[in-house]
Design an enzyme around this catalytic site. Sequence first.
Site, PDB file in Angstrom:
ATOM      1  N   ASN A   1      -4.936   8.142   3.104  1.00  0.00           N
ATOM      2  CA  ASN A   1      -3.729   7.573   2.495  1.00  0.00           C
ATOM      3  C   ASN A   1      -2.856   6.801   3.483  1.00  0.00           C
ATOM      4  OD1 ASN A   1      -4.588   8.537   0.093  1.00  0.00           O
ATOM      5  ND2 ASN A   1      -3.145  10.242  -0.034  1.00  0.00           N
TER       6      ASN A   1
ATOM      7  N   ARG B   1       1.106   8.125 -14.115  1.00  0.00           N
ATOM      8  CA  ARG B   1       1.199   7.330 -12.887  1.00  0.00           C
ATOM      9  C   ARG B   1       1.483   5.845 -13.122  1.00  0.00           C
ATOM     10  NH1 ARG B   1      -3.323   9.165  -8.768  1.00  0.00           N
ATOM     11  NH2 ARG B   1      -1.817   8.386  -7.279  1.00  0.00           N
TER      12      ARG B   1
ATOM     13  N   ASP C   1      -0.876  17.279  -2.949  1.00  0.00           N
ATOM     14  CA  ASP C   1      -2.296  17.129  -2.618  1.00  0.00           C
ATOM     15  C   ASP C   1      -2.916  18.402  -2.039  1.00  0.00           C
ATOM     16  OD1 ASP C   1      -2.203  14.546  -3.531  1.00  0.00           O
ATOM     17  OD2 ASP C   1      -2.068  13.618  -1.556  1.00  0.00           O
TER      18      ASP C   1
HETATM   19  N1  EPU Z   1       5.947   7.029 -10.237  1.00  0.00           N
HETATM   20  C1  EPU Z   1       6.583   6.337 -11.238  1.00  0.00           C
HETATM   21  N2  EPU Z   1       6.642   4.970 -11.142  1.00  0.00           N
HETATM   22  C2  EPU Z   1       6.104   4.294 -10.088  1.00  0.00           C
HETATM   23  C3  EPU Z   1       5.464   5.015  -9.066  1.00  0.00           C
HETATM   24  C4  EPU Z   1       5.407   6.393  -9.174  1.00  0.00           C
HETATM   25  O1  EPU Z   1       7.079   6.909 -12.199  1.00  0.00           O
HETATM   26  O2  EPU Z   1       6.199   3.052 -10.066  1.00  0.00           O
HETATM   27  C5  EPU Z   1       5.865   8.495 -10.338  1.00  0.00           C
HETATM   28  C6  EPU Z   1       4.434   9.013 -10.453  1.00  0.00           C
HETATM   29  O3  EPU Z   1       3.960   8.978 -11.772  1.00  0.00           O
HETATM   30  C7  EPU Z   1       4.560  10.410  -9.901  1.00  0.00           C
HETATM   31  C8  EPU Z   1       5.621  10.261  -8.811  1.00  0.00           C
HETATM   32  O4  EPU Z   1       6.319   9.056  -9.124  1.00  0.00           O
HETATM   33  O5  EPU Z   1       5.024  11.280 -10.891  1.00  0.00           O
HETATM   34  C9  EPU Z   1       5.117  10.182  -7.417  1.00  0.00           C
HETATM   35  O6  EPU Z   1       4.041   9.253  -7.345  1.00  0.00           O
HETATM   36  P1  EPU Z   1       3.751   8.389  -6.062  1.00  0.00           P
HETATM   37  O7  EPU Z   1       4.004   6.963  -6.390  1.00  0.00           O
HETATM   38  O8  EPU Z   1       4.465   8.950  -4.881  1.00  0.00           O
HETATM   39  O9  EPU Z   1       2.193   8.592  -5.884  1.00  0.00           O
HETATM   40  P2  EPU Z   1       1.200   7.509  -5.328  1.00  0.00           P
HETATM   41  O10 EPU Z   1       1.908   6.704  -4.310  1.00  0.00           O
HETATM   42  O11 EPU Z   1       0.519   6.831  -6.452  1.00  0.00           O
HETATM   43  C10 EPU Z   1       0.339   8.866  -3.275  1.00  0.00           C
HETATM   44  C11 EPU Z   1      -0.991   9.359  -2.791  1.00  0.00           C
HETATM   45  C12 EPU Z   1      -1.463  10.490  -3.682  1.00  0.00           C
HETATM   46  C13 EPU Z   1      -0.409  11.599  -3.640  1.00  0.00           C
HETATM   47  C14 EPU Z   1       0.949  11.051  -4.063  1.00  0.00           C
HETATM   48  C15 EPU Z   1       2.076  12.056  -3.951  1.00  0.00           C
HETATM   49  C16 EPU Z   1      -1.949   7.377  -1.807  1.00  0.00           C
HETATM   50  C17 EPU Z   1      -2.983   6.321  -1.856  1.00  0.00           C
HETATM   51  N3  EPU Z   1      -1.954   8.263  -2.807  1.00  0.00           N
HETATM   52  O12 EPU Z   1       0.124   8.411  -4.600  1.00  0.00           O
HETATM   53  O13 EPU Z   1      -2.669  10.968  -3.130  1.00  0.00           O
HETATM   54  O14 EPU Z   1      -0.772  12.638  -4.506  1.00  0.00           O
HETATM   55  O15 EPU Z   1       1.294   9.911  -3.239  1.00  0.00           O
HETATM   56  O16 EPU Z   1       2.169  12.541  -2.671  1.00  0.00           O
HETATM   57  O17 EPU Z   1      -1.168   7.436  -0.873  1.00  0.00           O
HETATM   58  C18 EPU Z   1      -4.768  12.048  -3.141  1.00  0.00           C
HETATM   59  O18 EPU Z   1      -4.944  11.651  -1.979  1.00  0.00           O
HETATM   60  O19 EPU Z   1      -5.504  12.923  -3.680  1.00  0.00           O
HETATM   61  C19 EPU Z   1      -3.659  11.504  -3.917  1.00  0.00           C
HETATM   62  C20 EPU Z   1      -3.610  11.576  -5.243  1.00  0.00           C
END
Ligand code: EPU
Length: 434
Positions: free
Chosen positions: A23, A125, A308
């Site tokens: 990540n 998401r 995670d």
């Molecule tokens: N969210 C929104 N709107 C947005 C973006 C996010 O509502 O525009 C919500 C999501 O639905 C969620 C929360 O905000 O409920 C947090 O999501 P976040 O955007 O932080 O997640 P992400 O950036 O898509 C990254 C990691 C994930 C990890 C999450 C939380 C990467 C590539 N992925 O995802 O990693 O679970 O942060 O820490 O960095 C994994 O590696 O298994 C994995 C899923």
Amino acid sequence: MDKLVIRGGNPLVGTVRVSGAKNAALPAMAAALLTDEPVILENIPQVRDIVTERNLLAAMGAEVELGYGRAQHRTTISCSNLVNEEAAYDLVRTMRASTLVLGPLVARSGHARVSLPGGCAIGARPIDLHIKGLEKLGARITQEHGYIDARADRLKGARIVFEKITVTGTEDLLMAATLAEGETLLENCACEPEVVDLAELLIKMGARIAGAGTRTIRVQGVEKLNGARHRIIPDRIEAGTFIVAAALTGGDLTVAACDPQHLGALLSKLDECGVHVATTPDSVRIVSGGPLKAADVVTEEYPGFPTDMQAQYMALATQAEGASLITENIFENRYMHAQELVRMGANIKIDGRRAVVRGKTPLSGAAVLASDLRASASLVLAALVADGETIIDRVYHLDRGYERIEEKLRSAGAQIRRIGELIPRRAPAAVESD
Ligand code: EPU
């Protein structure tokens, strides 16, 4: 489709080395889009998501050179000649992190067309916060045919307050802001070590960034960024997975090449469970002693307990004495592993975002199905302590984020092997992304 066959009962003993953080590597690779000079990244993990990102960048005209032999964890990306500013559905649907190209592309080329990722096994998401932020920076955004189309002559610095903390949202807008005209203030940012690592790379590339790792990041836009060389941080979730595996199997394992400072919430929770560890600046040794004790967990943004690690912790909780209440605060549907753990003998009740795990119940090997990356890891851990043989199907989820996990576990004494099908089927059609 490959399967893992695991025979439980062996404590993990010895040393395993942690790979680079998936990540952190994914946004770092996207950052290469911001410059026409080569970006050299060290400690890139050899996992499926990195291959997907390479394909994504290559489809845009980037030259992506993956190292081999001793340099197998080095990747050099040169985006001097971008021919296509599109991230197509075929790739985005297999990896949501593909949306990380949106900010850098529109900042550098003035145009990006990125497929909307769609649903995911762990929650809805949405990426609305990425889009709103880019609009604040002056991008004109339209959505049609399942694609986001973003255009801007030059982005303009702005104040953006994230309504909700988002890791890739913070990264996407941080990258976009580096080339915007004037100052951008990002508030309510994610503080994850992966955000800090990205900021460090961007600063090496000539970006002017202050405050990464806090809730407020200030960026002074520059006209142009240059190439850089950067080493990706160790994968804290892979490290955490091995640490929990050692605690669960009652082993004596050293998890090397990790950063214990990134593991604070997990290590203090394990301490509550009766697991004692010794740390050096780049390793954690787990020496198992007495029985595991139940402890409640609430997942939160960094520095809280990581979502995670929730699935892996649940596997541990099945073997702890007493009831553990787990509250999943980040994603709304991240308990797909629970029903498989129950099939192996666990006592777990789910009520919305809460799960109660009552231990200790003996686990017995079964045929189980992996549903996403961390759910797969949880099943591997449960299998390591189950009686008899467990066969885990859909191992491709695991391969997205863990480098050679079966080799690493085997070297520490686990009985684990991979089997493929005699007649391989076509690759799975719809695979959700993490
Ligand atoms: N969210 C929104 N709107 C947005 C973006 C996010 O509502 O525009 C919500 C999501 O639905 C969620 C929360 O905000 O409920 C947090 O999501 P976040 O955007 O932080 O997640 P992400 O950036 O898509 C990254 C990691 C994930 C990890 C999450 C939380 C990467 C590539 N992925 O995802 O990693 O679970 O942060 O820490 O960095 C994994 O590696 O298994 C994995 C899923």
